[in-house]
Design an enzyme around this catalytic site. Structure first.
Site, PDB file in Angstrom:
ATOM      1  N   ASP A 120     -12.440  21.702 -29.786  1.00 18.07           N
ATOM      2  CA  ASP A 120     -12.372  22.084 -28.373  1.00 18.07           C
ATOM      3  C   ASP A 120     -13.548  23.010 -28.054  1.00 18.07           C
ATOM      4  O   ASP A 120     -14.094  23.661 -28.942  1.00 18.07           O
ATOM      5  CB  ASP A 120     -11.077  22.856 -28.078  1.00 18.07           C
ATOM      6  N   ARG A 170     -15.770  14.565 -25.777  1.00 15.73           N
ATOM      7  CA  ARG A 170     -14.768  14.635 -24.698  1.00 15.73           C
ATOM      8  C   ARG A 170     -15.428  15.394 -23.546  1.00 15.73           C
ATOM      9  O   ARG A 170     -15.972  16.474 -23.762  1.00 15.73           O
ATOM     10  CB  ARG A 170     -13.526  15.397 -25.165  1.00 15.73           C
TER      11      ARG A 170
END
Ligand code: FDA
Length: 293
Positions: A120, A170
């Site tokens: 992340d 992402r």
């Protein structure tokens, strides 16, 4: 226990009850159960053991162990489920070397089990270090991917480099409060940036993840892939657990790959806080429920 402690425990208890809309539970069993339910709806998942900014090596070790257990459980159950983690949870604030070796252990195990690890992206104080560590690790492990935030001015350059090396990215808008010299502030401009970066990723990226609940961006993506003859199996949509579940189901039913980010564990407060900040209706929902007593 003092009356203040009793009161604060009661508030924490009610807050967790409310956080359960966004958090699958406190244990891996609860998380696996949530992933199973999604699987039955044709939706894949990525598990996030909640935690960030650990200040003690022992806490980073605990996070590593939790991820190794999660990978084993995913493997045993045969579910299509990745893991997502944060570098500050792996000890980045303590030492970059320690963080790298912790992360390597997880990537190594995931590679053996044929699974995938997503790093992340946290606040801008960590962007450079996260990408440096990612590129370093990616030379050794191909089963690791990263996140780019559309609101940062630097993202276009970062994305080009990631696409060039074939990394899996992402794309999201970005969830942290960033200053105007680093990040676009207006939603319209963030959306435009998102579209520009998504266009590069969808055309040249390696199985990108389009992570948004924004109806305009979802519709834009569907139109873009149709116009550019990009097959639905070349990318996936991603959304957060508990956010727009009907849209998640509809996209999966319409033949798009849909992956849901499923957070679980005891360190849920910062994650819950970010979800509240994103939407004033969520804050009102919490305040109303707390006042109800
Ligand atoms: P936006 O916030 O404009 O929301 C569009 C609509 O979606 C809203 O009108 C509402 O209907 C619904 N919605 C959105 N958020 C909601 C909420 N909290 N509660 C209820 N409804 C909501 N960020 C980051 O900085 N680093 C990261 O690594 C990641 N990782 C990540 C993974 C995945 C799978 C997703 C979906 C998102 C992230 N994010 C993230 C968070 C991301 O940056 C962003 O903050 C949120 O996705 C909100 O932006 P949206 O594009 O969804 O649109």
């Amino acid at each position: 226990m003092t009356s203040l402690e009793v009161a604060s425990n009661a508030v924490a208890g009610s807050l967790f009850f409310l956080a359960k809309r966004f958090v699958a539970g406190r244990t891996i069993d609860e998380a696996i159960q949530a992933v199973r339910k999604l699987t039955n709806l044709g939706i894949t998942a990525t598990l996030d053991v909640l935690g960030e900014n650990v200040a003690r090596s022992a806490d980073a070790q605990t996070a590593v162990s939790d991820y190794l257990v999660a990978l084993e459980r995913i493997h045993e159950t045969g579910l299509n489920c990745h893991v997502s983690l944060k570098l500050t949870q792996m000890g980045l604030d303590i030492s970059a070397d320690r963080c790298r070796s912790n992360l390597s252990r997880i990537c190594e195990r995931a590679a053996t089990l044929n699974n995938f690890v997503r790093i992340d992206m946290e606040g801008s104080a960590y962007t450079e270090r996260t990408l440096t560590l990612f590129h370093d690790l990616f030379r050794e492990y191909q089963n690791v991917g990263v996140v780019i935030q559309a609101y940062l001015f630097r993202s276009e350059e970062d994305l080009k480099r990631l696409i060039d090396v074939g990394a899996r990215v992402r794309l999201c808008k970005g969830a942290y409060k960033e200053p105007p010299h680093l990040a676009v502030q207006k939603m319209g401009a963030i959306r435009e940036n998102f579209q520009r970066l998504a266009a590069c990723l969808l055309q040249r990226g390696n199985y990108p993840a389009i992570a948004t609940h924004d109806e305009r961006l979802i519709t834009w993506t569907k139109n873009f892939v149709r116009e550019h003859h990009i097959a639905p199996n070349r990318f996936e949509f991603q959304m957060l657990y508990g956010v727009r579940p009907k849209t998640q189901r509809k996209l999966a039913a319409d033949g798009f790959n849909m992956r849901v980010y499923v957070p679980f564990g005891s360190h849920w407060l910062p994650y819950f806080y970010r979800r509240l900040r994103e939407r004033k209706e969520n804050v009102l929902f919490v305040v109303r429920n707390l006042l109800k007593g």
